[in-house]
Design a protein around this motif. Structure first.
Motif, PDB file in Angstrom:
ATOM      1  N   ASP A 129       2.535  39.546  27.196  1.00  0.00           N
ATOM      2  CA  ASP A 129       3.127  38.240  27.427  1.00  0.00           C
ATOM      3  C   ASP A 129       2.207  37.180  26.821  1.00  0.00           C
ATOM      4  O   ASP A 129       1.166  37.493  26.235  1.00  0.00           O
ATOM      5  CB  ASP A 129       3.382  37.977  28.917  1.00  0.00           C
ATOM      6  N   LEU A 130       2.595  35.933  26.979  1.00  0.00           N
ATOM      7  CA  LEU A 130       1.858  34.849  26.328  1.00  0.00           C
ATOM      8  C   LEU A 130       0.430  34.718  26.876  1.00  0.00           C
ATOM      9  O   LEU A 130      -0.529  34.537  26.108  1.00  0.00           O
ATOM     10  CB  LEU A 130       2.623  33.532  26.517  1.00  0.00           C
ATOM     11  N   MET A 131       0.259  34.825  28.197  1.00  0.00           N
ATOM     12  CA  MET A 131      -1.056  34.612  28.788  1.00  0.00           C
ATOM     13  C   MET A 131      -2.040  35.711  28.397  1.00  0.00           C
ATOM     14  O   MET A 131      -3.220  35.443  28.137  1.00  0.00           O
ATOM     15  CB  MET A 131      -0.930  34.539  30.317  1.00  0.00           C
ATOM     16  N   SER A 132      -1.587  36.965  28.332  1.00  0.00           N
ATOM     17  CA  SER A 132      -2.478  38.049  27.925  1.00  0.00           C
ATOM     18  C   SER A 132      -2.887  37.909  26.465  1.00  0.00           C
ATOM     19  O   SER A 132      -4.047  38.184  26.106  1.00  0.00           O
ATOM     20  CB  SER A 132      -1.793  39.396  28.164  1.00  0.00           C
ATOM     21  N   ILE A 133      -1.960  37.457  25.619  1.00  0.00           N
ATOM     22  CA  ILE A 133      -2.309  37.240  24.202  1.00  0.00           C
ATOM     23  C   ILE A 133      -3.320  36.093  24.075  1.00  0.00           C
ATOM     24  O   ILE A 133      -4.301  36.188  23.324  1.00  0.00           O
ATOM     25  CB  ILE A 133      -1.039  36.941  23.388  1.00  0.00           C
ATOM     26  N   ILE A 134      -3.108  35.014  24.834  1.00  0.00           N
ATOM     27  CA  ILE A 134      -4.051  33.894  24.805  1.00  0.00           C
ATOM     28  C   ILE A 134      -5.431  34.338  25.284  1.00  0.00           C
ATOM     29  O   ILE A 134      -6.467  33.973  24.707  1.00  0.00           O
ATOM     30  CB  ILE A 134      -3.517  32.722  25.655  1.00  0.00           C
ATOM     31  N   PHE A 135      -5.456  35.161  26.323  1.00  0.00           N
ATOM     32  CA  PHE A 135      -6.730  35.645  26.852  1.00  0.00           C
ATOM     33  C   PHE A 135      -7.473  36.478  25.816  1.00  0.00           C
ATOM     34  O   PHE A 135      -8.675  36.286  25.588  1.00  0.00           O
ATOM     35  CB  PHE A 135      -6.477  36.468  28.113  1.00  0.00           C
ATOM     36  N   LEU A 136      -6.761  37.384  25.146  1.00  0.00           N
ATOM     37  CA  LEU A 136      -7.399  38.248  24.146  1.00  0.00           C
ATOM     38  C   LEU A 136      -7.881  37.436  22.948  1.00  0.00           C
ATOM     39  O   LEU A 136      -9.017  37.619  22.476  1.00  0.00           O
ATOM     40  CB  LEU A 136      -6.410  39.323  23.695  1.00  0.00           C
ATOM     41  N   VAL A 137      -7.049  36.517  22.464  1.00  0.00           N
ATOM     42  CA  VAL A 137      -7.431  35.715  21.300  1.00  0.00           C
ATOM     43  C   VAL A 137      -8.634  34.819  21.634  1.00  0.00           C
ATOM     44  O   VAL A 137      -9.579  34.696  20.837  1.00  0.00           O
ATOM     45  CB  VAL A 137      -6.233  34.872  20.820  1.00  0.00           C
ATOM     46  N   THR A 138      -8.617  34.217  22.815  1.00  0.00           N
ATOM     47  CA  THR A 138      -9.728  33.357  23.216  1.00  0.00           C
ATOM     48  C   THR A 138     -11.025  34.152  23.341  1.00  0.00           C
ATOM     49  O   THR A 138     -12.091  33.715  22.880  1.00  0.00           O
ATOM     50  CB  THR A 138      -9.406  32.660  24.543  1.00  0.00           C
ATOM     51  N   ALA A 139     -10.948  35.332  23.973  1.00  0.00           N
ATOM     52  CA  ALA A 139     -12.148  36.161  24.112  1.00  0.00           C
ATOM     53  C   ALA A 139     -12.688  36.579  22.752  1.00  0.00           C
ATOM     54  O   ALA A 139     -13.904  36.541  22.519  1.00  0.00           O
ATOM     55  CB  ALA A 139     -11.824  37.392  24.964  1.00  0.00           C
ATOM     56  N   ALA A 140     -11.793  36.955  21.825  1.00  0.00           N
ATOM     57  CA  ALA A 140     -12.239  37.366  20.497  1.00  0.00           C
ATOM     58  C   ALA A 140     -12.883  36.198  19.750  1.00  0.00           C
ATOM     59  O   ALA A 140     -13.934  36.346  19.106  1.00  0.00           O
ATOM     60  CB  ALA A 140     -11.053  37.918  19.712  1.00  0.00           C
ATOM     61  N   PHE A 141     -12.294  35.009  19.838  1.00  0.00           N
ATOM     62  CA  PHE A 141     -12.855  33.840  19.157  1.00  0.00           C
ATOM     63  C   PHE A 141     -14.219  33.461  19.735  1.00  0.00           C
ATOM     64  O   PHE A 141     -15.140  33.106  18.988  1.00  0.00           O
ATOM     65  CB  PHE A 141     -11.894  32.655  19.261  1.00  0.00           C
ATOM     66  N   VAL A 142     -14.356  33.539  21.070  1.00  0.00           N
ATOM     67  CA  VAL A 142     -15.641  33.188  21.689  1.00  0.00           C
ATOM     68  C   VAL A 142     -16.715  34.186  21.290  1.00  0.00           C
ATOM     69  O   VAL A 142     -17.858  33.812  20.991  1.00  0.00           O
ATOM     70  CB  VAL A 142     -15.479  33.120  23.223  1.00  0.00           C
ATOM     71  N   ILE A 143     -16.368  35.473  21.249  1.00  0.00           N
ATOM     72  CA  ILE A 143     -17.346  36.488  20.844  1.00  0.00           C
ATOM     73  C   ILE A 143     -17.769  36.272  19.394  1.00  0.00           C
ATOM     74  O   ILE A 143     -18.963  36.291  19.054  1.00  0.00           O
ATOM     75  CB  ILE A 143     -16.768  37.899  21.053  1.00  0.00           C
ATOM     76  N   LEU A 144     -16.791  36.067  18.510  1.00  0.00           N
ATOM     77  CA  LEU A 144     -17.126  35.851  17.100  1.00  0.00           C
ATOM     78  C   LEU A 144     -17.884  34.551  16.881  1.00  0.00           C
ATOM     79  O   LEU A 144     -18.736  34.445  15.994  1.00  0.00           O
ATOM     80  CB  LEU A 144     -15.844  35.849  16.259  1.00  0.00           C
ATOM     81  N   GLY A 145     -17.576  33.537  17.702  1.00  0.00           N
ATOM     82  CA  GLY A 145     -18.237  32.239  17.530  1.00  0.00           C
ATOM     83  C   GLY A 145     -19.653  32.194  18.054  1.00  0.00           C
ATOM     84  O   GLY A 145     -20.467  31.392  17.590  1.00  0.00           O
ATOM     85  N   THR A 146     -19.978  33.052  19.022  1.00  0.00           N
ATOM     86  CA  THR A 146     -21.324  33.044  19.604  1.00  0.00           C
ATOM     87  C   THR A 146     -22.193  34.190  19.111  1.00  0.00           C
ATOM     88  O   THR A 146     -23.405  34.170  19.344  1.00  0.00           O
ATOM     89  CB  THR A 146     -21.235  33.125  21.137  1.00  0.00           C
ATOM     90  N   ALA A 147     -21.613  35.173  18.450  1.00  0.00           N
ATOM     91  CA  ALA A 147     -22.392  36.318  17.985  1.00  0.00           C
ATOM     92  C   ALA A 147     -23.222  35.952  16.756  1.00  0.00           C
ATOM     93  O   ALA A 147     -22.848  35.065  15.974  1.00  0.00           O
ATOM     94  CB  ALA A 147     -21.466  37.489  17.656  1.00  0.00           C
ATOM     95  N   SER A 148     -24.347  36.626  16.597  1.00  0.00           N
ATOM     96  CA  SER A 148     -25.209  36.430  15.422  1.00  0.00           C
ATOM     97  C   SER A 148     -24.732  37.360  14.307  1.00  0.00           C
ATOM     98  O   SER A 148     -25.118  38.525  14.238  1.00  0.00           O
ATOM     99  CB  SER A 148     -26.669  36.731  15.779  1.00  0.00           C
ATOM    100  N   LEU A 149     -23.868  36.852  13.442  1.00  0.00           N
ATOM    101  CA  LEU A 149     -23.295  37.646  12.370  1.00  0.00           C
ATOM    102  C   LEU A 149     -24.232  37.673  11.165  1.00  0.00           C
ATOM    103  O   LEU A 149     -24.961  36.699  10.917  1.00  0.00           O
ATOM    104  CB  LEU A 149     -21.933  37.072  11.973  1.00  0.00           C
TER     105      LEU A 149
END
Length: 202
Positions: A129-149
């Motif tokens: 549903d919409l909320m689960s997709i938002i949760f997954l996308v937000t978690a992925a963006f936060v991980i990619l944005g804070t990780a040392s790539l």
């Protein structure tokens, strides 16, 4: 006996509360708060000894996970002894904190991040549903944005991650703190009025 304990708790609570509004009660308020701090410290010491006894008993009985219990007891006792002898401000104690405790906390936070991402993926497998997709996308963006790539930060992802953590997450944390404060206030008022008696039973 229950009425006596209720009167003590209600009187102490009212005197501490008056200390915030009436200067004449400030000295008594500080005295009661100092007593509470001493009692909390004694309760913490009792909890530490209980922890040692429980895990020592697990080691003695060779139960499952007794190796971890032994490691916990040895680490706790060694840290306590060295802390008493060397004091917390000593260089060795600072090295223990910066070299063992802080990396362990960082590793646990990393595991928590991966666990949240895995939970989001499992949520999508069970219910899309919409909320689960938002949760997954937000978690992925936060991980990619804070990780040392290795190739550096991704501009848009990093900005979005910073906005989520500094605006949305901070607002949610403040909402939780307000809720906790209201809960504490309600519980305190119930104790003051004698509705709840955690000190002497119902």
């Amino acid at each position: 006996m229950r009425i006596f304990t209720a009167l003590i708790a209600i009187t102490a609570g009212i005197l501490v509360l008056f200390g915030y509004f009436i200067p004449a009660f400030s000295g008594l308020q500080i005295l009661l708060l100092n007593w509470a701090i001493i009692l909390a410290g004694a309760a913490a010491i009792v909890g530490v000894f209980n922890l040692i006894l429980v895990h020592s008993d697990k080691v003695r009985r060779s139960e499952k996970g007794s190796v971890y219990s032994a490691l916990l007891v040895v680490s706790l006792v060694a840290t306590l002894i060295f802390g008493i002898i060397l004091r917390p401000g000593h260089t060795i104690m600072k090295m223990v904190v910066s070299g063992i405790i802080v990396p362990s906390e960082a590793a646990l936070m990393g595991l928590l991040t991966i666990s949240l991402l895995y939970a989001a993926i499992r949520l999508l497998r069970r219910r899309v549903d919409l909320m689960s997709i938002i949760f997954l996308v937000t978690a992925a963006f936060v991980i990619l944005g804070t990780a040392s790539l290795p190739f550096g930060a991704i501009p848009l992802v990093s900005d979005f991650s910073r906005w989520v953590t500094e605006v949305l997450a901070l607002g949610g944390a403040r909402g939780i703190l307000i809720g906790v404060s209201l809960g504490i206030l309600t519980t305190g008022l119930r104790v003051l009025f004698g509705t709840d008696r955690p000190y002497g039973g119902n």
